[in-house]
Motif scaffolding. Structure first.
Motif, PDB file in Angstrom:
ATOM      1  N   GLU A 147     -53.708 -24.142  11.532  1.00 33.66           N
ATOM      2  CA  GLU A 147     -52.477 -23.921  10.846  1.00 33.66           C
ATOM      3  C   GLU A 147     -52.282 -23.090   9.844  1.00 33.66           C
ATOM      4  OE1 GLU A 147     -50.956 -27.779  10.190  1.00 33.66           O
ATOM      5  OE2 GLU A 147     -50.781 -28.338  12.200  1.00 33.66           O
ATOM      6  N   SER A 148     -53.430 -22.860   8.947  1.00 32.09           N
ATOM      7  CA  SER A 148     -53.498 -21.967   7.893  1.00 32.09           C
ATOM      8  C   SER A 148     -54.809 -21.131   7.859  1.00 32.09           C
ATOM      9  CB  SER A 148     -53.582 -22.990   6.299  1.00 32.09           C
ATOM     10  OG  SER A 148     -54.655 -23.806   6.674  1.00 32.09           O
ATOM     11  N   PRO A 149     -54.884 -20.024   7.111  1.00 35.38           N
ATOM     12  CA  PRO A 149     -55.831 -19.430   7.095  1.00 35.38           C
ATOM     13  C   PRO A 149     -57.444 -20.058   6.700  1.00 35.38           C
ATOM     14  CG  PRO A 149     -54.357 -18.110   6.017  1.00 35.38           C
ATOM     15  CD  PRO A 149     -53.747 -19.353   6.356  1.00 35.38           C
ATOM     16  N   VAL A 150     -57.302 -21.196   5.886  1.00 38.54           N
ATOM     17  CA  VAL A 150     -58.383 -21.664   5.618  1.00 38.54           C
ATOM     18  C   VAL A 150     -59.047 -22.590   6.892  1.00 38.54           C
ATOM     19  CG1 VAL A 150     -57.900 -22.050   2.939  1.00 38.54           C
ATOM     20  CG2 VAL A 150     -57.213 -23.724   4.754  1.00 38.54           C
ATOM     21  N   ASN A 151     -58.264 -22.986   7.611  1.00 35.42           N
ATOM     22  CA  ASN A 151     -58.561 -23.655   9.085  1.00 35.42           C
ATOM     23  C   ASN A 151     -58.844 -22.746  10.087  1.00 35.42           C
ATOM     24  OD1 ASN A 151     -56.200 -25.690   7.954  1.00 35.42           O
ATOM     25  ND2 ASN A 151     -58.406 -26.362   7.902  1.00 35.42           N
ATOM     26  N   SER A 152     -58.844 -21.225  10.062  1.00 38.40           N
ATOM     27  CA  SER A 152     -58.900 -20.249  10.986  1.00 38.40           C
ATOM     28  C   SER A 152     -60.122 -20.170  11.554  1.00 38.40           C
ATOM     29  CB  SER A 152     -58.600 -19.199  10.518  1.00 38.40           C
ATOM     30  OG  SER A 152     -59.035 -18.527   9.290  1.00 38.40           O
ATOM     31  N   ILE A 153     -60.406 -19.185  12.471  1.00 40.70           N
ATOM     32  CA  ILE A 153     -61.755 -18.826  13.123  1.00 40.70           C
ATOM     33  C   ILE A 153     -62.480 -18.059  11.902  1.00 40.70           C
ATOM     34  CG2 ILE A 153     -62.900 -17.363  14.654  1.00 40.70           C
ATOM     35  CD1 ILE A 153     -60.221 -17.752  16.597  1.00 40.70           C
ATOM     36  N   ALA A 154     -61.828 -17.100  11.107  1.00 38.32           N
ATOM     37  CA  ALA A 154     -62.508 -16.303   9.961  1.00 38.32           C
ATOM     38  C   ALA A 154     -63.068 -17.177   8.926  1.00 38.32           C
ATOM     39  CB  ALA A 154     -61.276 -15.487   9.524  1.00 38.32           C
ATOM     40  N   ALA A 155     -62.406 -18.202   8.681  1.00 37.17           N
ATOM     41  CA  ALA A 155     -62.954 -19.174   7.599  1.00 37.17           C
ATOM     42  C   ALA A 155     -64.193 -20.013   8.195  1.00 37.17           C
ATOM     43  CB  ALA A 155     -61.843 -20.253   7.408  1.00 37.17           C
ATOM     44  N   PHE A 156     -64.234 -20.128   9.577  1.00 30.29           N
ATOM     45  CA  PHE A 156     -65.268 -21.026  10.201  1.00 30.29           C
ATOM     46  C   PHE A 156     -66.609 -19.829  10.124  1.00 30.29           C
ATOM     47  CE2 PHE A 156     -67.804 -21.961  14.064  1.00 30.29           C
ATOM     48  CZ  PHE A 156     -68.463 -23.317  13.543  1.00 30.29           C
ATOM     49  N   LEU A 157     -66.212 -18.619  10.442  1.00 33.68           N
ATOM     50  CA  LEU A 157     -67.355 -17.616  10.515  1.00 33.68           C
ATOM     51  C   LEU A 157     -67.728 -17.155   9.376  1.00 33.68           C
ATOM     52  CD1 LEU A 157     -65.979 -15.530  13.545  1.00 33.68           C
ATOM     53  CD2 LEU A 157     -67.493 -17.448  13.707  1.00 33.68           C
ATOM     54  N   LEU A 158     -66.980 -17.471   8.255  1.00 38.40           N
ATOM     55  CA  LEU A 158     -67.476 -16.665   7.058  1.00 38.40           C
ATOM     56  C   LEU A 158     -68.907 -17.190   6.446  1.00 38.40           C
ATOM     57  CD1 LEU A 158     -66.686 -15.117   4.563  1.00 38.40           C
ATOM     58  CD2 LEU A 158     -65.470 -17.030   3.568  1.00 38.40           C
ATOM     59  N   LEU A 163     -71.422 -15.180   8.355  1.00 40.67           N
ATOM     60  CA  LEU A 163     -71.555 -13.775   7.774  1.00 40.67           C
ATOM     61  C   LEU A 163     -72.086 -13.533   6.419  1.00 40.67           C
ATOM     62  CD1 LEU A 163     -67.848 -12.830   8.730  1.00 40.67           C
ATOM     63  CD2 LEU A 163     -69.792 -11.977   9.849  1.00 40.67           C
ATOM     64  N   GLN A 164     -71.765 -14.543   5.406  1.00 41.21           N
ATOM     65  CA  GLN A 164     -72.455 -14.352   4.192  1.00 41.21           C
ATOM     66  C   GLN A 164     -73.744 -14.886   4.204  1.00 41.21           C
ATOM     67  OE1 GLN A 164     -69.957 -17.475   2.325  1.00 41.21           O
ATOM     68  NE2 GLN A 164     -68.444 -15.879   1.379  1.00 41.21           N
ATOM     69  N   ARG A 165     -74.388 -15.347   5.112  1.00 36.77           N
ATOM     70  CA  ARG A 165     -75.804 -15.599   5.314  1.00 36.77           C
ATOM     71  C   ARG A 165     -76.424 -14.646   6.211  1.00 36.77           C
ATOM     72  NH1 ARG A 165     -74.139 -21.282   5.741  1.00 36.77           N
ATOM     73  NH2 ARG A 165     -74.328 -21.016   8.135  1.00 36.77           N
ATOM     74  N   GLY A 166     -75.778 -13.801   6.752  1.00 42.14           N
ATOM     75  CA  GLY A 166     -76.384 -12.814   7.664  1.00 42.14           C
ATOM     76  C   GLY A 166     -76.837 -13.330   8.940  1.00 42.14           C
ATOM     77  N   GLU A 167     -76.265 -14.364   9.532  1.00 42.25           N
ATOM     78  CA  GLU A 167     -76.553 -14.949  10.715  1.00 42.25           C
ATOM     79  C   GLU A 167     -75.690 -14.488  11.802  1.00 42.25           C
ATOM     80  OE1 GLU A 167     -76.451 -19.224  10.553  1.00 42.25           O
ATOM     81  OE2 GLU A 167     -77.574 -19.298   8.675  1.00 42.25           O
ATOM     82  N   LEU A 168     -74.649 -13.495  11.504  1.00 38.97           N
ATOM     83  CA  LEU A 168     -73.745 -13.129  12.177  1.00 38.97           C
ATOM     84  C   LEU A 168     -73.215 -11.724  11.924  1.00 38.97           C
ATOM     85  CD1 LEU A 168     -71.809 -13.334  14.648  1.00 38.97           C
ATOM     86  CD2 LEU A 168     -70.079 -14.333  13.140  1.00 38.97           C
ATOM     87  N   ARG A 169     -73.106 -10.582  12.611  1.00 37.01           N
ATOM     88  CA  ARG A 169     -72.689  -9.549  12.379  1.00 37.01           C
ATOM     89  C   ARG A 169     -71.379  -9.017  12.986  1.00 37.01           C
ATOM     90  NH1 ARG A 169     -76.778  -4.888  12.987  1.00 37.01           N
ATOM     91  NH2 ARG A 169     -75.170  -3.722  12.123  1.00 37.01           N
ATOM     92  N   LEU A 170     -70.452  -8.668  12.116  1.00 37.76           N
ATOM     93  CA  LEU A 170     -69.170  -8.254  12.988  1.00 37.76           C
ATOM     94  C   LEU A 170     -68.817  -6.796  12.667  1.00 37.76           C
ATOM     95  CD1 LEU A 170     -66.600 -11.361  12.198  1.00 37.76           C
ATOM     96  CD2 LEU A 170     -67.984 -10.800  14.315  1.00 37.76           C
ATOM     97  N   VAL A 171     -68.090  -5.949  13.706  1.00 37.59           N
ATOM     98  CA  VAL A 171     -67.349  -4.914  13.463  1.00 37.59           C
ATOM     99  C   VAL A 171     -65.921  -5.130  13.854  1.00 37.59           C
ATOM    100  CG1 VAL A 171     -67.152  -2.523  14.376  1.00 37.59           C
ATOM    101  CG2 VAL A 171     -69.449  -3.504  13.977  1.00 37.59           C
ATOM    102  N   GLY A 172     -65.144  -4.833  12.778  1.00 34.34           N
ATOM    103  CA  GLY A 172     -63.418  -5.119  13.049  1.00 34.34           C
ATOM    104  C   GLY A 172     -62.573  -3.827  12.997  1.00 34.34           C
ATOM    105  N   GLU A 173     -61.421  -4.157  13.300  1.00 28.38           N
ATOM    106  CA  GLU A 173     -60.485  -3.053  13.175  1.00 28.38           C
ATOM    107  C   GLU A 173     -59.372  -3.595  12.747  1.00 28.38           C
ATOM    108  OE1 GLU A 173     -59.662  -1.151  16.889  1.00 28.38           O
ATOM    109  OE2 GLU A 173     -61.719  -1.299  17.577  1.00 28.38           O
ATOM    110  N   ALA A 174     -58.664  -2.930  11.682  1.00 28.58           N
ATOM    111  CA  ALA A 174     -57.314  -3.356  11.188  1.00 28.58           C
ATOM    112  C   ALA A 174     -56.723  -2.076  10.602  1.00 28.58           C
ATOM    113  CB  ALA A 174     -57.814  -4.268  10.050  1.00 28.58           C
TER     114      ALA A 174
END
Length: 762
Positions: free
Chosen positions: A317-328, A331-342
């Motif tokens: 329902e909010s950004p803190v519960n989003s997919i991005a928050a789950f993946l963060l 990403l910070q630990r280097g266990e996942l790499r993303l390439v995004g467009e915006a």
């Protein structure tokens, strides 16, 4: 937990009596039997086995299927060594297709019998695109080979309903990339790369992204306006990386000698919507994300997102519960790499809504193309179309395409929209059997898509203010000053002196009700944008509906978070007149939102999604001050100071963003009579009279009576139409029904002594 998946199926019967059931979306999977039921059951068994074996196979994404048939001419060819001999006669094939839409609204057409599938945005282009892909499929075939594609004996569109169990905790270790295949496409696959154009004139950006992805372990976001070529840059950089990895593996012949790079190192393209597709219950999409991360880590993979903001918007329902928050954390630990467009606005929204998420990315900015680079891209694209479609290109076509987009769509980034336009231009000329693409073809297509008349597109055609005034006077009666203001708006736009960073015009129409404010707005819409495929280019909002708490949010978004009708309308067709009726009734927060629209020509919601209004005309209507009149009736010369009342009502910062306050006068006696004659003349265009070629005549007494009965001092001329319907249309209808065989006659309208209008045959 189980859910139901519905798979559209095309069932066809061959000339030997066998039935084949093809999945429309996944055309490589089929069932066969001596009856349609047996073929369907076989296909259902195969799907059930497939989902038991691969539970994370993606859900079907083909909604509202509809069976269509295309009749497409094909020219067979004979080949001998390297020579081709086209046949004299064309063979017309009946090809079956199934149209539908994907979850997010993208239109799709599948041809299961050919294994072809394509996406499109405009329903009007469906048949031309189908002809293009079918002719491409059959290119070089002999008549004997074409005979295999004769129409089947019978066709039927059906469906398979499958119950799928989604409660699967883990995957076998040896089944690598199963979840990835369910929600993403590998960009290293040549079949996927062929769907994207080359990133011409973006060589430096490709090299920069290639270096960041190949040498470092960074997460990268490509920031640029929509249409500037972000996805093509990603695809090209991945292509170079995959080629290098293949060469290194060939040289070493030992995958273990390449630290950090495995032979199945792949880049996977997906979206937030696909990641959570079919995940309805708590913890489901989080579990899928963990499996995706594990598969990517095991293969050294990188996840590519076509819209980074969607990760912040979706999942909770909010950004803190989003997919991005789950993946963060990953990403910070280097266990996942993303390439995004915006886009720049979308990336600013990511930073505002979830700051830590934006901080893990390195930014690669794609700058706008200058004139020379944009023309180079269009030249190279045109050269490919010339070769593939065997069409010539007249001199000046590319320059004209660039000029039209730069002049009338300056906010759209090159080369995306202009490239799509050029492709549609070549396809339309090929479908019309033309041998050359000319400047006239460019103007014709641009007029059809935008609605702008050729008079405004061509700089070599003159236009005077008086000509525009006369055009509006044929539609609007008794409003000299408003017509002149509308004419000035046209002349300014024709001369190219309007501010490209704002809407074409922002006007406030003030005056009593029923004097022509809305009708002038319609006339402006017809003059500016009424020459395309859709003549109605007026988006009308009743601002009395935008009051109270949350009014500004309702103007931008619906309750489900999707864009409002106003935003959707402008995104689908930016060339529109937006009529904000009774603007003074809107909430103060709505005025704050509109100030940004008037000043910058854009509306942006809290998620950074932007709608551009710089090709639109904004017209507000208001009755402010109309109750201050000292008298009513015909010929009243006492007109309130509408501009003064508007200045008193609106805040100065809002009022200063209005281009003109246009005052409408009360209607005079002569104006009411003229409007009455105009309404009577328009009756003759109605179907009942037009198809029987029946004309209508009337006396001055009839006009006087209708004007007296239809004009109200409070409501202006608005009741006139109701009066004409009651006193003229009703008796006219009775006369037609009593004499159904009448043709080529003249009906006379006369006023009897009892003030009754009588219709009789003249």
């Amino acid at each position: 937990m189980a859910t139901s998946y519905r798979f559209p199926v095309l069932i066809w019967k061959d000339h030997h009596g066998w039935y084949t059931a093809n999945l429309v979306e996944w055309d490589e999977r089929a069932g066969m039997g001596k009856s349609a039921r047996l073929a369907l059951e076989q296909l259902e068994e195969m799907l059930a086995w497939k989902y038991r074996r691969e539970p994370y196979l993606r859900a079907p994404n083909f909604h509202d299927p509809e069976l269509v048939e295309f009749k497409i001419p094909i020219r067979p060819e004979y080949r001998h060594e390297d020579r081709r001999y086209p046949a004299k006669e064309l063979i017309t094939l009946r090809i079956c297709g199934v149209t539908g839409r994907q979850e997010h609204g993208l239109l799709v057409c599948a041809m299961p019998l050919l294994g072809e599938r394509f996406f499109y945005s405009d329903p009007a282009t469906l048949r031309s695109l189908a002809a293009h892909y079918v002719q491409q499929h059959f290119e070089g075939m002999t008549p004997q080979k074409l005979a295999r594609y004769l129409p089947p004996a019978a066709l039927e569109l059906n469906q398979v309903v499958l119950r799928v169990n989604l409660n699967v905790a883990t995957l076998p270790v040896d089944d690598q990339n199963r979840a990835l295949h369910a929600v993403a496409e590998p960009l290293g696959d040549p079949r996927v790369r062929r769907l994207y154009a080359r990133p011409w004139e973006r060589e430096s950006e490709v090299a920069e992204l290639h270096q960041r992805l190949g040498k470092g372990k960074a997460n990268v976001v490509l920031v640029g306006e929509t249409g500037c070529g972000k996805t093509t840059v990603v695809v090209e950089a991945v292509k170079l990386l995959e080629k290098e990895l293949a060469q290194q593996k060939h040289q070493t012949d030992d995958e273990s000698d390449l630290p950090g790079h495995k032979s199945n190192h792949r880049f996977w393209l997906t979206s937030a919507g696909r990641i959570i597709a079919g995940m309805k219950y708590l913890g489901q999409w989080e579990q899928r994300c963990e499996i995706l991360i594990a598969e990517l880590a095991r293969t050294g993979g990188v996840l590519c997102l076509d819209n980074l903001l969607d990760l912040v918007r979706q999942g909770g329902e909010s950004p803190v519960n989003s997919i991005a928050a789950f993946l963060l954390p990953y990403l910070q630990r280097g266990e996942l790499r993303l390439v995004g467009e915006a886009t720049p606005t979308e990336f600013d929204a990511c930073r505002r809504l979830l700051p830590g998420f934006a901080d893990v990315f390195q930014v690669l900015a794609l700058q706008a193309m200058n004139r020379q680079r944009a023309i180079n891209v269009l030249d190279r694209l045109a050269a490919i179309h010339k070769q593939n479609m065997r069409l010539e290109l007249a001199a000046g076509v590319i320059d004209l395409v660039y000029h039209l987009f730069k002049r009338f769509l300056p906010y759209q980034a090159f080369p995306g929209p202009a490239s799509r336009f050029l492709t549609q231009l070549f396809e339309s000329c090929r479908q019309a059997k033309k041998t050359e693409v000319t400047s006239e073809d460019v103007l014709t297509l641009f007029v059809r898509q935008t609605g702008l008349p050729e008079l405004l597109l061509r700089d070599d055609w003159p236009l005077t203010r008086q000509e525009v005034i006369e055009s509006f006077q044929k539609q609007i009666i008794g409003q000299t000053h408003p017509i002149r203001e509308a004419a000035d708006l046209v002349i300014t736009f024709k001369a190219g002196l309007n501010d490209p960073q704002r809407p074409v015009g922002v006007l406030l129409f003030c005056g009593p009700t029923g004097v022509g404010k809305t009708e002038l707005a319609r006339a402006i819409a017809r003059f500016f944008f009424g020459h395309g495929e859709k003549a109605d280019r007026l988006i009308r909002l009743d601002m009395s509906e935008y009051t109270g708490p949350g009014a500004a949010d309702r103007l931008l978004t619906q309750a489900d978070g999707h864009p409002s009708a106003l935003i959707r309308g402008i995104r689908q067709q930016p060339f529109n007149v937006v009529l904000l009726d009774e603007i003074e009734k809107a909430d103060a927060q709505v005025f704050d939102v509109l100030m940004g629209l008037f000043d910058e020509g854009r509306l942006t919601d809290r998620f950074g999604r932007t709608a551009i209004f710089r090709s639109a005309i904004i017209i507000m209507t208001s009755n402010l001050g109309s109750d201050q009149q000292t008298g009513f009736g015909f010929g009243n010369d006492t007109t309130p100071l509408y501009e003064s009342h508007a200045m008193d009502f609106f805040r100065p910062e809002f009022f200063n963003r209005i281009d003109a306050v246009v005052s409408f006068d009360p209607l005079s006696t002569a104006s009411i009579h003229a409007i009455t004659r105009k309404e009577l003349a328009e009756i003759a265009t109605r179907e009942g009279l037009a198809k029987a070629n029946i004309r209508l005549q009337w006396t001055d007494a009839v006009v006087e009576h209708l004007a007296q009965q239809g004009f109200d001092r409070r409501y202006g001329a608005r009741p006139l139409q109701r009066t004409i319907e009651r006193l003229v249309i009703s008796p006219l209808s009775r006369q037609l029904l009593a004499n159904p065989g009448l043709r080529d006659k003249i009906f006379q309208l006369k006023l009897e002594a009892e003030n009754e209008i009588v219709v009789f045959e003249g």
